[in-house]
Write a protein that holds these residues in place. Structure first.
Motif, PDB file in Angstrom:
ATOM      1  N   ASP A 188      -1.106 -15.614  -1.549  1.00  0.00           N
ATOM      2  CA  ASP A 188      -1.289 -14.683  -0.514  1.00  0.00           C
ATOM      3  C   ASP A 188      -2.778 -14.110  -0.884  1.00  0.00           C
ATOM      4  OD1 ASP A 188      -1.424 -11.895   0.949  1.00  0.00           O
ATOM      5  OD2 ASP A 188       0.644 -12.151   0.318  1.00  0.00           O
ATOM      6  N   TYR A 189      -3.163 -12.890  -0.407  1.00  0.00           N
ATOM      7  CA  TYR A 189      -4.292 -12.058  -1.292  1.00  0.00           C
ATOM      8  C   TYR A 189      -3.445 -10.436  -0.803  1.00  0.00           C
ATOM      9  CZ  TYR A 189      -6.128 -11.863   3.285  1.00  0.00           C
ATOM     10  OH  TYR A 189      -6.696 -11.251   4.769  1.00  0.00           O
ATOM     11  N   LYS A 190      -4.146  -9.620  -2.084  1.00  0.00           N
ATOM     12  CA  LYS A 190      -3.712  -8.488  -1.975  1.00  0.00           C
ATOM     13  C   LYS A 190      -5.689  -7.659  -1.965  1.00  0.00           C
ATOM     14  CE  LYS A 190       0.759  -9.026  -1.943  1.00  0.00           C
ATOM     15  NZ  LYS A 190       1.086  -9.398  -0.133  1.00  0.00           N
ATOM     16  N   ASN A 218      -7.322  -3.967  -2.638  1.00  0.00           N
ATOM     17  CA  ASN A 218      -6.708  -3.375  -3.303  1.00  0.00           C
ATOM     18  C   ASN A 218      -8.333  -2.084  -2.920  1.00  0.00           C
ATOM     19  OD1 ASN A 218      -8.413  -3.266  -6.350  1.00  0.00           O
ATOM     20  ND2 ASN A 218      -5.901  -4.493  -6.151  1.00  0.00           N
ATOM     21  N   THR A 224      -7.165  -9.374  -5.138  1.00  0.00           N
ATOM     22  CA  THR A 224      -6.472 -10.374  -6.414  1.00  0.00           C
ATOM     23  C   THR A 224      -5.938 -11.440  -5.327  1.00  0.00           C
ATOM     24  OG1 THR A 224      -5.283  -8.566  -7.237  1.00  0.00           O
ATOM     25  CG2 THR A 224      -4.552 -10.325  -7.722  1.00  0.00           C
ATOM     26  N   HIS A 249      -1.267 -11.668   7.664  1.00  0.00           N
ATOM     27  CA  HIS A 249      -2.584 -10.408   6.992  1.00  0.00           C
ATOM     28  C   HIS A 249      -2.901  -9.578   8.217  1.00  0.00           C
ATOM     29  CE1 HIS A 249      -3.355 -10.376   3.092  1.00  0.00           C
ATOM     30  NE2 HIS A 249      -2.411 -11.237   2.925  1.00  0.00           N
ATOM     31  N   GLU A 294     -10.210  -5.761   7.098  1.00  0.00           N
ATOM     32  CA  GLU A 294      -9.561  -5.741   5.965  1.00  0.00           C
ATOM     33  C   GLU A 294     -11.406  -5.998   4.947  1.00  0.00           C
ATOM     34  OE1 GLU A 294      -6.153  -7.719   4.729  1.00  0.00           O
ATOM     35  OE2 GLU A 294      -7.584  -9.445   5.659  1.00  0.00           O
TER      36      GLU A 294
END
Length: 390
Positions: free
Chosen positions: A131-133, A135, A140, A178, A353
């Motif tokens: 996954d990716y986050k 911020n 990340t 997402h 995003e």
């Protein structure tokens, strides 16, 4: 700037090198779940690497308007120069196909690997991205081997075609989670199963003009060589037709009508039959001739009736096969579907995003056989590279 690329296929490698060429201070990290990169590229063009085409016709793609804009910005001379700058000079084969001068896909991959090493691109093999986050500071990336922080993220995971070469679509669920609109993948550029029993034709080849008939109307036609399988039809022309079927979701009242090249003249067939009991052998192989006699319930002999000759001539010029289904992803070269183009701008930047991009086959664009899908990968890479570095 630190850029992360998910996937280690052709698009990922091109982007990594283009980004480094533009600005060597950029740090580029490739995350590939398999034990090697560009595995599918080695199979391109039957190992000769049909890396592009001199044909810039956008109608070869399912969304010509999007492709046309890219081609106007990055015409053929820029495409060829880009490949040259990467150490891949090309030549024209088969009238329109662009191939490396070496005619070796293995050589192309080795050159690209050397370029990655020289440009200090960091490659994380056997590293699956979970996954990716996003911020305020960075993005990340969560993997099975740890967590990585990057400034920009490029998703270039390919499709589901040729899973034995690493494309299995395992990242699709993450993309959907997402919030991206995604057209589920279908197999494209693959053989087609037919309802007729054609086991006796296995291994036969014939050149023909093929018409795709849907609900009684011809929606596409192309000339080329047909290869008969035990349960279906293959060859470039049929693989192109497979993509047309998948794009349009054709399922009912679909058939293929094959006409020999050149078409057979009725009087010519009558004259030959005066001295030859099986005049079809003048045009096709024994198994195909036997098949045509069988479906018409005719036995070979000298001086057939005019009605029988008409039936045989009709079959030679309009041999019909009925669509059953497409072959699966393991026999396909490209995936039809992907991330909706409504989700990205003209440089393939995500609209919802920040600092996320999509490149190559994961997008809902596909081309026909002959280097068009490799061209699409290159075009998206050129656009994304400009977006990142300008």
């Amino acid at each position: 700037m630190k850029i992360g690329i998910i996937g280690g296929g052709y698009s990922s490698v091109l982007l990594a090198l283009l980004i480094k060429q533009k600005n060597k201070n950029n740090d580029v990290l490739i995350f590939e779940k398999n034990d090697q990169i560009a595995k599918k590229t080695k199979a391109t063009g039957n190992g000769k690497c049909n890396i592009n085409t001199i044909d810039d016709n956008p109608d070869k793609f399912n969304n010509p308007l999007i492709v046309e804009k890219l081609i106007k910005k990055y015409p053929l001379n820029i495409q060829i120069q880009t490949l040259n700058d990467l150490g891949i000079p090309t030549k024209i084969l088969n009238k329109e196909g662009l191939y490396p001068i070496s005619e070796s896909a293995n050589n192309v991959v080795e050159i690209l690997k050397q370029q990655l090493f020289l440009n200090k691109v960091i490659i994380h093999l056997e590293t699956g991205v979970l996954d990716y986050k996003i911020n305020d500071k960075n993005i990340t990336i969560l993997t099975n081997k740890g967590v990585y922080a990057v400034d920009k993220l490029i998703i270039a995971v390919g499709g589901k075609s040729s899973p034995n070469l690493g494309s299995d679509g395992n990242f699709i669920d993450v993309i959907k989670q997402h919030g991206y609109k995604f057209y589920d993948f279908k197999a494209g550029l693959c053989p087609i199963k037919v309802k007729e029993n054609i086991k006796s034709l296995f291994g036969q080849r014939m050149k023909a003009n093929v018409k795709l008939i849907v609900d009684g109307k011809c929606v596409y036609q192309e000339q080329g060589e047909i290869n008969f399988k035990k349960d279906g039809l293959s060859g470039i022309v049929m693989m192109d037709i497979a993509s047309i079927i998948a794009r349009n979701n054709y399922k009912k009242d679909v058939s293929f009508h094959l006409s020999l090249l050149p078409s057979v003249d009725l009087q010519e067939l009558i004259d030959i039959n005066k001295v030859v009991d099986n005049p079809l052998l003048c045009y096709v192989g024994q198994p195909i001739a036997d098949y045509i006699y069988k479906i018409n319930n005719i036995k070979p002999k000298i001086n057939l009736t005019n009605n029988d000759i008409v039936k045989l001539c009709s079959s030679l010029n309009d041999l019909k096969f009925t669509f059953d289904s497409l072959y699966d992803f393991k026999d396909s070269q490209v995936s039809i579907g992907g991330v909706s183009l409504d989700e990205v701008d003209d440089q393939f930047i995500s609209k919802h995003e920040k600092n996320v991009f999509f490149a190559g086959e994961i997008l809902n664009i596909d081309g026909l056989c002959g280097g068009y899908n490799m061209k699409w990968c290159l075009l998206t890479c050129l656009a994304i590279n400009d977006a990142i570095n300008n």
